[in-house]
Design a protein around this motif. Structure first.
Motif, PDB file in Angstrom:
ATOM      1  N   GLU A   2      -8.886   9.304  10.323  1.00  0.00           N
ATOM      2  CA  GLU A   2      -7.630   9.962   9.945  1.00  0.00           C
ATOM      3  C   GLU A   2      -6.766   9.079   9.030  1.00  0.00           C
ATOM      4  OE1 GLU A   2      -7.115   7.920  13.893  1.00  0.00           O
ATOM      5  OE2 GLU A   2      -8.585   9.302  13.070  1.00  0.00           O
ATOM      6  N   LEU A   3      -7.086   7.774   8.944  1.00  0.00           N
ATOM      7  CA  LEU A   3      -6.287   6.859   8.125  1.00  0.00           C
ATOM      8  C   LEU A   3      -6.940   6.495   6.795  1.00  0.00           C
ATOM      9  CD1 LEU A   3      -4.935   4.355  10.817  1.00  0.00           C
ATOM     10  CD2 LEU A   3      -3.845   6.416   9.909  1.00  0.00           C
ATOM     11  N   PHE A   4      -8.200   6.835   6.621  1.00  0.00           N
ATOM     12  CA  PHE A   4      -8.929   6.458   5.408  1.00  0.00           C
ATOM     13  C   PHE A   4      -9.634   7.667   4.824  1.00  0.00           C
ATOM     14  CE2 PHE A   4      -8.503   2.468   7.630  1.00  0.00           C
ATOM     15  CZ  PHE A   4      -8.271   1.563   6.618  1.00  0.00           C
ATOM     16  N   ILE A  34     -15.209  14.333  -8.504  1.00  0.00           N
ATOM     17  CA  ILE A  34     -14.473  13.469  -7.592  1.00  0.00           C
ATOM     18  C   ILE A  34     -14.527  14.191  -6.251  1.00  0.00           C
ATOM     19  CG2 ILE A  34     -12.263  12.382  -7.054  1.00  0.00           C
ATOM     20  CD1 ILE A  34     -11.518  12.846 -10.002  1.00  0.00           C
ATOM     21  N   GLU A  35     -15.174  13.584  -5.286  1.00  0.00           N
ATOM     22  CA  GLU A  35     -15.292  14.208  -3.966  1.00  0.00           C
ATOM     23  C   GLU A  35     -14.631  13.307  -2.944  1.00  0.00           C
ATOM     24  OE1 GLU A  35     -19.404  14.782  -3.001  1.00  0.00           O
ATOM     25  OE2 GLU A  35     -19.786  15.926  -4.827  1.00  0.00           O
ATOM     26  N   GLU A  36     -13.826  13.905  -2.083  1.00  0.00           N
ATOM     27  CA  GLU A  36     -13.248  13.103  -1.009  1.00  0.00           C
ATOM     28  C   GLU A  36     -13.772  13.630   0.319  1.00  0.00           C
ATOM     29  OE1 GLU A  36     -10.799  16.566  -1.267  1.00  0.00           O
ATOM     30  OE2 GLU A  36     -10.696  15.041  -2.807  1.00  0.00           O
ATOM     31  N   GLY A  37     -13.829  12.724   1.263  1.00  0.00           N
ATOM     32  CA  GLY A  37     -14.297  13.109   2.587  1.00  0.00           C
ATOM     33  C   GLY A  37     -14.082  11.976   3.573  1.00  0.00           C
ATOM     34  N   GLU A  38     -14.669  12.154   4.731  1.00  0.00           N
ATOM     35  CA  GLU A  38     -14.558  11.143   5.774  1.00  0.00           C
ATOM     36  C   GLU A  38     -15.440   9.948   5.424  1.00  0.00           C
ATOM     37  OE1 GLU A  38     -15.690  11.442  10.345  1.00  0.00           O
ATOM     38  OE2 GLU A  38     -14.127  12.887   9.767  1.00  0.00           O
ATOM     39  N   PRO A  39     -14.950   8.736   5.649  1.00  0.00           N
ATOM     40  CA  PRO A  39     -15.754   7.546   5.345  1.00  0.00           C
ATOM     41  C   PRO A  39     -17.071   7.543   6.127  1.00  0.00           C
ATOM     42  CG  PRO A  39     -13.477   6.940   5.777  1.00  0.00           C
ATOM     43  CD  PRO A  39     -13.619   8.387   6.149  1.00  0.00           C
ATOM     44  N   LEU A  87       1.683   8.891   6.187  1.00  0.00           N
ATOM     45  CA  LEU A  87       0.419   9.052   5.473  1.00  0.00           C
ATOM     46  C   LEU A  87       0.590   9.814   4.164  1.00  0.00           C
ATOM     47  CD1 LEU A  87      -1.970  10.065   8.402  1.00  0.00           C
ATOM     48  CD2 LEU A  87      -1.529   7.778   7.491  1.00  0.00           C
ATOM     49  N   TYR A  88      -0.166   9.361   3.167  1.00  0.00           N
ATOM     50  CA  TYR A  88      -0.326  10.159   1.956  1.00  0.00           C
ATOM     51  C   TYR A  88      -1.262  11.319   2.287  1.00  0.00           C
ATOM     52  CZ  TYR A  88       1.393   6.200  -0.845  1.00  0.00           C
ATOM     53  OH  TYR A  88       2.151   5.200  -1.393  1.00  0.00           O
ATOM     54  N   SER A  89      -1.160  12.396   1.533  1.00  0.00           N
ATOM     55  CA  SER A  89      -2.120  13.488   1.699  1.00  0.00           C
ATOM     56  C   SER A  89      -3.470  13.042   1.124  1.00  0.00           C
ATOM     57  CB  SER A  89      -1.643  14.741   0.959  1.00  0.00           C
ATOM     58  OG  SER A  89      -1.717  14.535  -0.443  1.00  0.00           O
ATOM     59  N   GLU A  90      -4.543  13.735   1.510  1.00  0.00           N
ATOM     60  CA  GLU A  90      -5.864  13.407   0.951  1.00  0.00           C
ATOM     61  C   GLU A  90      -5.834  13.555  -0.563  1.00  0.00           C
ATOM     62  OE1 GLU A  90      -9.483  15.080   2.433  1.00  0.00           O
ATOM     63  OE2 GLU A  90      -9.067  14.441   4.470  1.00  0.00           O
ATOM     64  N   GLU A  91      -5.127  14.582  -1.038  1.00  0.00           N
ATOM     65  CA  GLU A  91      -5.042  14.807  -2.484  1.00  0.00           C
ATOM     66  C   GLU A  91      -4.359  13.631  -3.179  1.00  0.00           C
ATOM     67  OE1 GLU A  91      -2.926  17.993  -5.419  1.00  0.00           O
ATOM     68  OE2 GLU A  91      -3.757  18.782  -3.551  1.00  0.00           O
ATOM     69  N   GLU A  92      -3.271  13.130  -2.587  1.00  0.00           N
ATOM     70  CA  GLU A  92      -2.553  11.996  -3.184  1.00  0.00           C
ATOM     71  C   GLU A  92      -3.431  10.747  -3.251  1.00  0.00           C
ATOM     72  OE1 GLU A  92       2.139  12.480  -2.095  1.00  0.00           O
ATOM     73  OE2 GLU A  92       0.774  12.192  -0.399  1.00  0.00           O
ATOM     74  N   ILE A 145     -15.384   4.806  -3.124  1.00  0.00           N
ATOM     75  CA  ILE A 145     -14.098   4.159  -2.880  1.00  0.00           C
ATOM     76  C   ILE A 145     -13.620   4.458  -1.459  1.00  0.00           C
ATOM     77  CG2 ILE A 145     -11.692   4.008  -3.661  1.00  0.00           C
ATOM     78  CD1 ILE A 145     -12.795   5.239  -6.371  1.00  0.00           C
ATOM     79  N   LEU A 146     -13.184   3.420  -0.770  1.00  0.00           N
ATOM     80  CA  LEU A 146     -12.542   3.574   0.529  1.00  0.00           C
ATOM     81  C   LEU A 146     -11.066   3.267   0.309  1.00  0.00           C
ATOM     82  CD1 LEU A 146     -12.909   3.995   3.628  1.00  0.00           C
ATOM     83  CD2 LEU A 146     -13.030   1.503   3.800  1.00  0.00           C
ATOM     84  N   ILE A 147     -10.205   4.230   0.633  1.00  0.00           N
ATOM     85  CA  ILE A 147      -8.781   4.057   0.376  1.00  0.00           C
ATOM     86  C   ILE A 147      -7.980   4.482   1.605  1.00  0.00           C
ATOM     87  CG2 ILE A 147      -8.543   6.300  -0.775  1.00  0.00           C
ATOM     88  CD1 ILE A 147      -6.562   4.796  -2.740  1.00  0.00           C
ATOM     89  N   SER A 148      -6.917   3.729   1.864  1.00  0.00           N
ATOM     90  CA  SER A 148      -6.063   3.998   3.016  1.00  0.00           C
ATOM     91  C   SER A 148      -5.056   5.089   2.684  1.00  0.00           C
ATOM     92  CB  SER A 148      -5.319   2.720   3.406  1.00  0.00           C
ATOM     93  OG  SER A 148      -4.345   3.010   4.392  1.00  0.00           O
ATOM     94  N   ARG A 149      -4.790   5.946   3.670  1.00  0.00           N
ATOM     95  CA  ARG A 149      -3.743   6.967   3.536  1.00  0.00           C
ATOM     96  C   ARG A 149      -2.395   6.449   4.028  1.00  0.00           C
ATOM     97  NH1 ARG A 149      -5.197  12.203   6.505  1.00  0.00           N
ATOM     98  NH2 ARG A 149      -3.238  12.765   5.531  1.00  0.00           N
ATOM     99  N   ASP A 150      -2.392   5.298   4.691  1.00  0.00           N
ATOM    100  CA  ASP A 150      -1.187   4.735   5.300  1.00  0.00           C
ATOM    101  C   ASP A 150      -0.283   4.143   4.216  1.00  0.00           C
ATOM    102  OD1 ASP A 150       0.752   3.296   6.694  1.00  0.00           O
ATOM    103  OD2 ASP A 150      -0.658   2.625   8.231  1.00  0.00           O
ATOM    104  N   LYS A 151       0.904   4.707   4.042  1.00  0.00           N
ATOM    105  CA  LYS A 151       1.832   4.249   3.003  1.00  0.00           C
ATOM    106  C   LYS A 151       2.289   2.813   3.224  1.00  0.00           C
ATOM    107  CE  LYS A 151       3.592   8.826   1.881  1.00  0.00           C
ATOM    108  NZ  LYS A 151       4.765   9.674   1.666  1.00  0.00           N
TER     109      LYS A 151
END
Length: 106
Positions: free
Chosen positions: A66-68, A46-51, A6-11, A87-93
């Motif tokens: 945990e994957l998005f 820019i705010e990130e959080g749980e979908p 997984l990428y970090s949330e920051e990445e 935006i919905l983005i995957s953390r899975d590399k």
């Protein structure tokens, strides 16, 4: 067995923002792009959080929190916020995925 890489949330938040900047001219009005570029330094967020649950209406995926990551990009004014993209983005590399809901044209 190990889990997904997984990428970090920051990445992924940085990735989502880069994608937003690249695609904004094709998906927002010229005025919206101009407003965002003019005000992003002092008012941009820019705010990130749980979908949230809204994504089930747009993507046919099992959205595991945990994957998005959900990333919101907009401007924060005193009287109202303007949301330009959700935006919905995957953390899975190994399973890249990104879906953007753009601001509606008025």
């Amino acid at each position: 067995m190990t889990g997904p890489r997984l990428y970090s949330e920051e990445e992924v938040t940085h990735q989502a923002y880069d994608i937003f900047l690249e695609l904004a001219p094709d998906n927002l009005t010229e005025q919206d792009v101009e407003d965002f570029n003019q005000h992003r330094e002092e008012l941009g967020f820019i705010e990130e959080g749980e979908p949230d649950d809204q994504w089930h209406d747009f993507v046919a995926l099992e959205i595991e929190p945990e994957l998005f990551v959900q990333v919101l990009v907009g401007l924060e004014f005193d009287n109202q916020d303007i949301l330009f993209a959700k935006i919905l983005i995957s953390r899975d590399k190994d399973a890249p995925f990104c879906h953007i809901l753009w601001k509606e044209s008025e």
